[in-house]
Design a protein around this motif. Structure first.
Motif, PDB file in Angstrom:
ATOM      1  N   ASN A   7       0.805  -1.230   0.000  1.00  8.90           N
ATOM      2  CA  ASN A   7       0.000   0.000   0.000  1.00  8.90           C
ATOM      3  C   ASN A   7       0.838   1.281   0.000  1.00  8.90           C
ATOM      4  O   ASN A   7       0.301   2.364  -0.196  1.00  8.90           O
ATOM      5  CB  ASN A   7      -0.948   0.035   1.205  1.00  8.90           C
ATOM      6  N   THR A  58      -5.024  -2.753   5.717  1.00  8.12           N
ATOM      7  CA  THR A  58      -6.056  -3.501   6.457  1.00  8.12           C
ATOM      8  C   THR A  58      -5.596  -3.785   7.882  1.00  8.12           C
ATOM      9  O   THR A  58      -6.357  -3.624   8.832  1.00  8.12           O
ATOM     10  CB  THR A  58      -6.357  -4.840   5.752  1.00  8.12           C
ATOM     11  N   ASP A  59      -4.324  -4.173   8.029  1.00 11.18           N
ATOM     12  CA  ASP A  59      -3.782  -4.451   9.357  1.00 11.18           C
ATOM     13  C   ASP A  59      -3.593  -3.174  10.170  1.00 11.18           C
ATOM     14  O   ASP A  59      -3.716  -3.186  11.398  1.00 11.18           O
ATOM     15  CB  ASP A  59      -2.450  -5.211   9.250  1.00 11.18           C
ATOM     16  N   GLN A  61      -5.631  -0.643  10.179  1.00 13.71           N
ATOM     17  CA  GLN A  61      -6.936  -0.317  10.768  1.00 13.71           C
ATOM     18  C   GLN A  61      -7.328  -1.315  11.858  1.00 13.71           C
ATOM     19  O   GLN A  61      -7.852  -0.924  12.904  1.00 13.71           O
ATOM     20  CB  GLN A  61      -7.990  -0.269   9.658  1.00 13.71           C
ATOM     21  N   THR A  62      -7.038  -2.593  11.620  1.00  8.42           N
ATOM     22  CA  THR A  62      -7.376  -3.624  12.615  1.00  8.42           C
ATOM     23  C   THR A  62      -6.586  -3.408  13.903  1.00  8.42           C
ATOM     24  O   THR A  62      -7.142  -3.443  15.001  1.00  8.42           O
ATOM     25  CB  THR A  62      -7.059  -5.031  12.055  1.00  8.42           C
TER      26      THR A  62
END
Length: 204
Positions: A7, A58-59, A61-62
């Motif tokens: 990203n 994604t990680d 945000q998690t």
């Protein structure tokens, strides 16, 4: 291409005189394709502790959601906010717990501790801490950030000079990395106030 570069990201934190600054780029891409130009990588945990997460979005945000949850539990149990050192240990423990299938993030933690002493640290995806007294960097632009920060940093800067220095370091570094950029997001935190600024950079 490493999954950490999927990203694109650039995060930097820098220490001043009783203050600190933390900055990131705003690009969210899928390899070389840009998806969004307002992605938030830096988050406030409380008024004196901030975290910037580079790596897989994604990680990012998690992990941020897990950290907020754990900090709220701490506030309920202890009736106070976490010190930056304690928060860094929490992040490290959460990452190490998942070491066999890690969160693909590299956090940068910055905060003001007791006596308004700034604290900064970074760690790898399994929670190995690296403490520093001047600046820490992470993300795909980390090599050029190291060079820019080494050249521009000087100790005991006041808040305005610190903002100028970290902004110039960030913008000149992301111009040399095609996976990060599209402006910047800077927080300068002093014992009395939090200043948030958006930087305009090259839009390519």
């Amino acid at each position: 291409m490493s999954i950490f570069e999927y990203n694109g990201s650039a995060v930097v934190a820098m220490v001043g005189k009783n203050c600190f600054a933390i900055a990131s780029d705003r690009r969210l891409g899928v390899q070389l394709q840009t998806i969004a130009t307002d992605f938030k990588r830096i988050s406030k945990i409380h008024d004196r502790v901030f975290i910037g997460l580079s790596g897989l979005a994604t990680d990012v945000q998690t992990l941020y959601q897990r950290l907020v949850f754990r900090h709220k539990l701490y506030q309920v149990r202890e009736e106070r906010d976490m010190k930056p050192e304690t928060f860094a240990s929490l992040v490290s423990a959460i990452l190490y717990e998942k070491r066999f299938g890690p969160y693909l993030c590299q956090p940068v933690i910055a905060g003001l501790g007791e006596d308004d002493k700034p604290f900064i640290c970074t760690m790898d995806s399994i929670g190995a801490k690296e403490l520093a007294k001047d600046f820490v960097v992470s993300g795909t632009a980390s090599e050029s950030l190291y060079g820019a920060c080494e050249a521009m940093y000087k100790p005991d800067m006041e808040a305005e000079e610190l903002f100028e220095t970290i902004s110039q370091a960030l913008l000149s570094s992301v111009d040399r990395d095609c996976l990060s950029g599209w402006g910047g997001h800077v927080y300068v935190v002093t014992p009395t106030e939090i200043k948030e600024r958006i930087l305009k950079g090259r839009m390519d």
